[in-house]
Design a protein around this motif. Structure first.
Motif, mmCIF file in Angstrom:
data_model
loop_
_atom_site.group_PDB
_atom_site.id
_atom_site.type_symbol
_atom_site.label_atom_id
_atom_site.label_comp_id
_atom_site.label_asym_id
_atom_site.label_seq_id
_atom_site.Cartn_x
_atom_site.Cartn_y
_atom_site.Cartn_z
ATOM 1 N N TYR A 184 25.003 30.930 39.689
ATOM 2 C CA TYR A 184 26.533 30.399 39.641
ATOM 3 C C TYR A 184 26.715 30.004 38.278
ATOM 4 O O TYR A 184 28.164 30.129 37.781
ATOM 5 C CB TYR A 184 26.015 28.731 40.474
ATOM 6 C CG TYR A 184 26.810 28.530 41.771
ATOM 7 C CD1 TYR A 184 27.884 28.457 41.974
ATOM 8 C CD2 TYR A 184 26.048 28.540 42.886
ATOM 9 C CE1 TYR A 184 28.465 28.652 43.876
ATOM 10 C CE2 TYR A 184 25.833 27.982 43.678
ATOM 11 C CZ TYR A 184 27.326 28.461 44.532
ATOM 12 O OH TYR A 184 28.042 27.783 45.585
ATOM 13 N N SER A 470 30.035 32.329 43.835
ATOM 14 C CA SER A 470 29.989 31.918 42.074
ATOM 15 C C SER A 470 31.419 31.064 42.353
ATOM 16 O O SER A 470 31.563 30.110 41.646
ATOM 17 C CB SER A 470 29.546 32.699 41.745
ATOM 18 O OG SER A 470 29.782 34.417 41.219
ATOM 19 N N GLY A 473 32.466 29.020 44.114
ATOM 20 C CA GLY A 473 32.348 27.436 44.224
ATOM 21 C C GLY A 473 32.852 27.264 42.480
ATOM 22 O O GLY A 473 33.454 25.804 42.488
#
Length: 557
Positions: A184, A470, A473
């Motif tokens: 992330y 990623s 998010g």
């Protein structure tokens, strides 16, 4: 010096030593040799470091040189984890400079043996929160302690039951949460100070762990039923109470629990299950990319899901929803799907069907040879799939005969063998290309080298969930999305599937991990815009581009 002055000076010295010790042992504050002389004076670090003040570039060069000297695999990962535990900024600077090389080391596939050996090689908890089913009253306290006063916006939580393709690894599974959060940050720039890995230790059914004297988790069978779901509920409520804006990513839960948990909370708070949703989104993106190359219609495809567990059913559901988006009737859309699990082709009277499987099973009356439909080659011959996706963790399950049978009936067969780690893959990319005479549009779950065949270089897309989660998010956090409905997931999938170059010979069906940092920003913007368009964004979020840009953290001092 009088005794009182001496005591005062001594206390001041001890306080300086304490402050210096605290700073140098806090990975979020520590800069190591990059502390300037003025910083060393102000922070009480004078004399605690060598005289030379280095730039982050100089530090990174030293770290990478040492990394290269380590043996391949878990030893390289252990070294990188030492940097992670010491200096987060330096770790992520190095990782972003060498993303393609280091991602397989800090995450999949090297993370699998690191999980299996977690208790044996344990050094530091890596900032994780460990929540025990045997001590549920300490959940709030544990989350606060692990956060250490930080404002947490993203949690990755696992109960360790369905880790990658290696199964139940109990409390050792916390490494999967740590690894996901690394991606992330490295891929999307989510601030590492605002993330928290969480382990729900509910026991384990892995007898090897229970018998292992070094195992660090609860040594009893997995708790199930009401007591299990009560723990999950207490965790979710405590997390949202302490961190009101937190986005919760559920990772590697067992097949019986993953979808139930997702369905229970997704209408109330922003949550995401990577196995149910993430794998489905990245596979949908890959299929859309493949169809951009083959120029075929999505609604003409026949899907065969090989491995109808959590990931397989997440994939089937995502493809089905896309059929509906394309305007197909729900009952007609379901006729385009076939599920193959350990029993073979799944029928309505197959024992032990899960709620997720039941909508997609077939009737025995559709076939004349149902007793033979336990063999993949026979199933392929009977249903003529154009898309086959493997999540079975059965190495070599896609045999040459089965693949040639599929290629005999599909002009450009789409074949994704995405089980991981590498030892569990259904077929190697080079074999899929060779067996189909270059016709197959291929993706694998682990990194695959390009395949040279008859003068063409075939680039192999990696169906890596990092391509999706990623950027997703970042978009959710940047937009302050209240929920994560299918519209946001679809926005991510279409953005990713549209990146491929359909005119390039041997083009990959998914963009390469090498470009991950560039397209996650675009993906995040698409997700944030979808949140705005669907009335799910925060009241102060009106510009998706600026919201995502302002959210991004960079690894610099």
């Amino acid at each position: 010096m009088t005794s009182k002055k001496y005591e005062k000076a001594n206390r001041r010295l001890l306080q300086q030593v304490s402050n210096a010790y605290s700073i140098l042992n806090d990975p979020f504050q520590n800069k190591g040799t990059a502390f300037t002389k003025r910083e060393r004076e102000v922070l009480g670090l004078t004399g605690t470091l060598p005289s030379k003040v280095q730039t982050i570039e100089e530090q990174a060069a030293r770290v990478y040189e040492q990394y290269e000297q380590r043996p391949e695999g878990i030893q390289k990962r252990k070294f990188l984890m030492e940097i992670f535990n010491t200096n987060r900024t330096l770790f992520f600077y190095v990782m972003t400079q060498h993303l393609v090389e280091l991602m397989p080391v800090v995450y999949d596939p090297v993370i699998a043996p690191a999980i299996e050996k977690y208790s044996e090689i344990f050094m530091k908890p890596q900032g994780a929160a460990f929540l025990s089913v045997d001590d549920p009253d300490t959940i709030e306290e544990s989350l606060k302690n692990a956060a250490g006063g930080r404002k947490i916006k993203l949690i990755v939580v696992t109960d360790g039951e369905g880790i990658l393709g290696i199964g139940d690894w109990g409390a050792n599974g916390v490494n999967i949460s740590v690894g996901k959060l690394m991606v992330y940050t490295a891929a999307a720039g989510i601030d590492p100070r605002e993330v928290l890995p969480v382990s729900l230790d509910v026991g384990t059914n892995n007898q090897t762990l229970i018998d292992d004297p070094l195992y660090l988790g609860n040594k009893h069978a997995r708790v199930q039923g009401d007591k299990y779901y009560d723990l999950v509920d207490k965790f979710v409520k405590a997390a949202r109470k302490i961190f009101p804006d937190v986005f919760i990513h559920f990772e590697d839960f067992g097949r019986d629990n993953a979808t139930k948990i997702l369905n229970k909370y997704r209408e109330d708070i922003p949550i995401f299950n990577d196995d149910v949703q993430g794998t489905g989104i990245v596979c949908l993106s890959g299929v859309l990319g493949a169809l951009n190359i083959s120029k075929q219609k999505f609604t003409d495809q026949i899907f065969l899901t090989f491995g109808a567990g959590t990931a397989g059913m997440g994939i089937a559901n995502m493809m089905y929803r896309e059929m509906l988006v394309e305007g197909m009737d729900p009952e007609e859309a379901k006729k385009h799907f076939y599920l193959v699990d350990k029993q073979g082709l799944l029928f309505s009277d197959t024992p032990g069907l899960t709620p997720e499987q039941k909508p997609f099973v077939r009737e025995r009356s559709e076939f004349d040879n149902t007793d033979e439909l336990t063999n993949l080659e026979v199933v392929i011959k009977a249903v003529h799939p154009t898309v086959m996706i493997g999540t079975s963790t059965k190495p070599g399950a896609f045999t040459e005969a089965a693949i040639k049978e599929m290629a005999a009936h599909a002009e450009r067969p789409i074949i994704f063998s995405i089980s991981n780690p590498t030892k569990l893959i259904e077929a190697k990319a080079e074999d899929l290309i060779k067996w189909t005479d270059g016709k197959a549009l291929v993706a694998t779950g682990v990194p695959s080298d390009p395949v040279e065949y008859k003068g063409v270089t075939y680039n192999i897309g990696q169906a890596n969930n990092a391509l999706i989660y990623s950027g997703l998010g970042l978009g959710i956090l940047a937009s302050k999305a209240k929920l994560v409905p299918d519209e946001l997931l679809s926005a991510a999938a279409h953005l990713l599937g549209g990146i491929v170059d359909p005119e390039e010979p041997g083009a990959a069906v998914l963009p390469p991990v090498a470009k991950l940092q560039s397209f996650t920003a675009t993906e995040a913007e698409a997700v944030a815009q979808a949140a705005i368009d669907n009335g799910l964004a925060g009241e102060d979020v009106t510009d998706a581009k600026s919201a995502t840009e302002n959210m991004k953290w960079l690894p610099k001092y």
